[in-house]
Structures are given as structure tokens and as C-alpha cells.
Design an enzyme around this catalytic site. Structure first.
Site, short mmCIF file in Angstrom:
data_model
loop_
_atom_site.label_atom_id
_atom_site.label_comp_id
_atom_site.label_asym_id
_atom_site.label_seq_id
_atom_site.Cartn_x
_atom_site.Cartn_y
_atom_site.Cartn_z
N GLN A 1 65.41 42.04 78.35
CA GLN A 1 66.25 40.83 78.26
C GLN A 1 67.62 41.13 77.69
O GLN A 1 68.55 40.33 77.86
CB GLN A 1 65.56 39.77 77.38
CG GLN A 1 64.31 39.18 78.00
CD GLN A 1 63.76 38.09 77.12
OE1 GLN A 1 63.04 38.36 76.16
NE2 GLN A 1 64.10 36.85 77.42
N HIS B 1 53.70 36.78 76.50
CA HIS B 1 54.95 36.42 77.19
C HIS B 1 55.93 37.61 77.16
O HIS B 1 56.50 37.98 78.19
CB HIS B 1 55.56 35.19 76.51
CG HIS B 1 56.88 34.76 77.05
ND1 HIS B 1 57.10 33.51 77.60
CD2 HIS B 1 58.08 35.40 77.12
CE1 HIS B 1 58.37 33.43 78.00
NE2 HIS B 1 58.99 34.56 77.71
N GLU B 2 56.10 38.21 75.97
CA GLU B 2 57.05 39.33 75.85
C GLU B 2 56.55 40.56 76.60
O GLU B 2 57.33 41.27 77.25
CB GLU B 2 57.30 39.67 74.38
CG GLU B 2 57.86 38.51 73.55
CD GLU B 2 59.05 37.82 74.18
OE1 GLU B 2 59.84 38.48 74.90
OE2 GLU B 2 59.19 36.60 74.00
N HIS C 1 57.42 40.58 80.16
CA HIS C 1 58.81 40.95 80.47
C HIS C 1 58.93 42.46 80.75
O HIS C 1 59.82 42.89 81.48
CB HIS C 1 59.75 40.59 79.31
CG HIS C 1 60.23 39.17 79.33
ND1 HIS C 1 60.89 38.61 80.40
CD2 HIS C 1 60.15 38.19 78.40
CE1 HIS C 1 61.19 37.35 80.13
NE2 HIS C 1 60.75 37.07 78.92
N CYS D 1 61.92 30.42 77.66
CA CYS D 1 62.34 31.82 77.71
C CYS D 1 63.86 31.88 77.58
O CYS D 1 64.56 31.11 78.24
CB CYS D 1 61.90 32.43 79.04
SG CYS D 1 62.36 34.16 79.22
N LEU D 2 64.34 32.78 76.72
CA LEU D 2 65.79 32.90 76.52
C LEU D 2 66.50 33.31 77.81
O LEU D 2 67.70 33.09 77.94
CB LEU D 2 66.09 33.91 75.41
CG LEU D 2 65.60 33.51 74.01
CD1 LEU D 2 65.83 34.64 73.02
CD2 LEU D 2 66.29 32.24 73.54
N GLY E 1 60.58 35.40 70.29
CA GLY E 1 60.29 36.71 70.88
C GLY E 1 61.44 37.15 71.76
O GLY E 1 62.20 36.31 72.27
NI NI Z 1 60.99 35.28 77.89
#
Ligand code: NI
Length: 208
Positions: free
Chosen positions: A94, A174-175, A178, A132-133, A89
Site C-alpha cells: 500500500q 485483511h493486511e 494485501h 481500506c486506506l 492496519g
Molecule cells: Ni486495506
């Protein structure tokens, strides 16, 4: 047209470029396979913002026209970025775009969802590890509703909706977080269950 005008040989000859003209230089050797794919503007890898960058803390803005050309380009770039990073995701903030858009892996497909609304279905909650990236190298044990209903707009601007459970439900939540400046860390019941991926893997091996 003089080049294809084979019926008028005289004219073709007359129009031959002079010896030192660039067109008389030997043709370029064939390009390596994938050359155009690599330089195509739709293949850009985007820089991923890491925790601490203010773009990850705000409330992202709704999108009026998901099918606008610059957003198609953004979605294409985000797909490449997500594939390159090996994630499941990726939210627009991000990649430094504070708009309500994220990509999520739904089985084999990677879907884009604009202006998403995520609602829990039922009371069941699930605990699972997340990464998480924007927080590279770490994993945490996160509690979330186990099933959700999701809706929003797809890349064409058409309304889409569905239900999800398991990993898909988790990625959607999760996304979506963000887009409101929320990290998974805030969803952890016990920050003691945050760790470096390498250490967690080692610990799990020794418990196996
Ligand atoms: Ni994330």
C-alpha cells in the site's frame, strides 16, 4: 578545544573569529518545539497507493533481513503513515513496497509482522464491516474466519506467533490479503453491502 581551554586565555582571544565571520553573527533563535521531529527522516509520511495501482495486485516478495536499516526506516515511516491516516492496519504494498510486511494494531501497540502466515482456527466465521486506506470512502460487509493463528518475524527478525480473534483477527487477514494482491471486496458474500461510509452512517442512524 581552544574554546574549552579556559586555562589558556591568550590563545582563546587569539582564536576569536573576525567580525564578519559567520560564527560572530547572533545565534539562531530557539527552534520551535518539535522542529527536529518534523524534519527527522524517520517521520516521513508515505504516499498510499489506491485501488487500480498495479503495486496492489501482485504477490509481494518475502523479506530476508527484517532488521536491515532501510526496513527499520520503512517500518518507522509506515507507523507514522498509519497514525496519520487513522487506520488499524497498513501493508507494505500500500506504500509502494511489494514486500511481505504489514503493520497492525494489537490493542495499544502497533506491531510489524514480516513474512506473515495466517491460519484459520476452527470453523467459526464472522461478518463485519471493513474499510481500506487504498479504497477511501467505502465500507463493505466482509466474511472471514473468526479466529486465526498468526506467525512471522518481528522488526528484529525474531520469530513471533500468536492467536487472535475479533477485530485483530480481521485486520491480520485483511493486511495479509494485501500481500497477495487481494482486496476485501473479493471476500464479500454480497457486493450489495458495499457502500460509501457517509451513506452507510446515515442509513444506520435512521435505523437506530
Ligand atoms: Ni486495506
Amino acid at each position: 578545544s581552544c574554546i574549552t581551554g579556559a586555562t589558556n586565555t591568550h590563545r582563546v582571544t587569539e582564536r576569536q573569529p573576525p567580525r564578519d565571520h559567520p560564527a560572530r553573527i547572533a545565534p539562531m533563535p530557539p527552534l520551535a518545539k518539535g522542529f527536529f521531529a518534523r524534519i527527522s527522516p524517520s517521520m516521513a509520511l508515505l504516499k498510499i497507493a489506491r485501488m487500480g495501482h498495479p503495486v496492489l495486485l501482485g504477490t509481494a516478495a518475502p523479506v530476508a533481513r527484517p532488521d536491515a536499516p532501510e526496513l527499520r526506516r520503512l517500518v518507522a515511516d509506515m507507523r507514522e503513515t498509519l497514525a496519520d491516516a487513522g487506520g488499524i492496519g497498513l501493508a507494505a504494498p500500500q506504500v509502494h513496497q511489494p514486500i511481505r510486511l504489514f503493520l497492525w494494531r494489537d490493542g495499544e501497540a502497533v506491531r510489524a509482522l514480516f513474512n506473515p502466515v495466517i491460519e484459520p482456527l476452527g470453523e467459526d466465521r464472522a461478518l463485519a464491516w471493513e474499510g481500506c486506506l487504498s479504497i477511501p470512502g467505502l465500507r463493505g460487509l466482509v466474511e472471514r474466519p473468526a479466529r486465526v493463528r498468526w506467525s512471522g518475524l518481528d522488526e528484529e527478525g525474531a520469530p513471533v506467533a500468536g492467536e487472535a480473534e475479533g477485530i485483530a483477527a480481521r485486520v491480520l487477514q485483511h493486511e495479509n490479503d494485501h500481500l497477495d494482491g487481494v482486496f476485501y471486496l473479493s471476500r464479500m458474500p454480497d457486493l450489495g453491502r458495499l457502500g460509501f461510509t457517509e451513506e452507510l452512517a446515515r442509513a444506520m442512524e435512521s435505523h437506530a
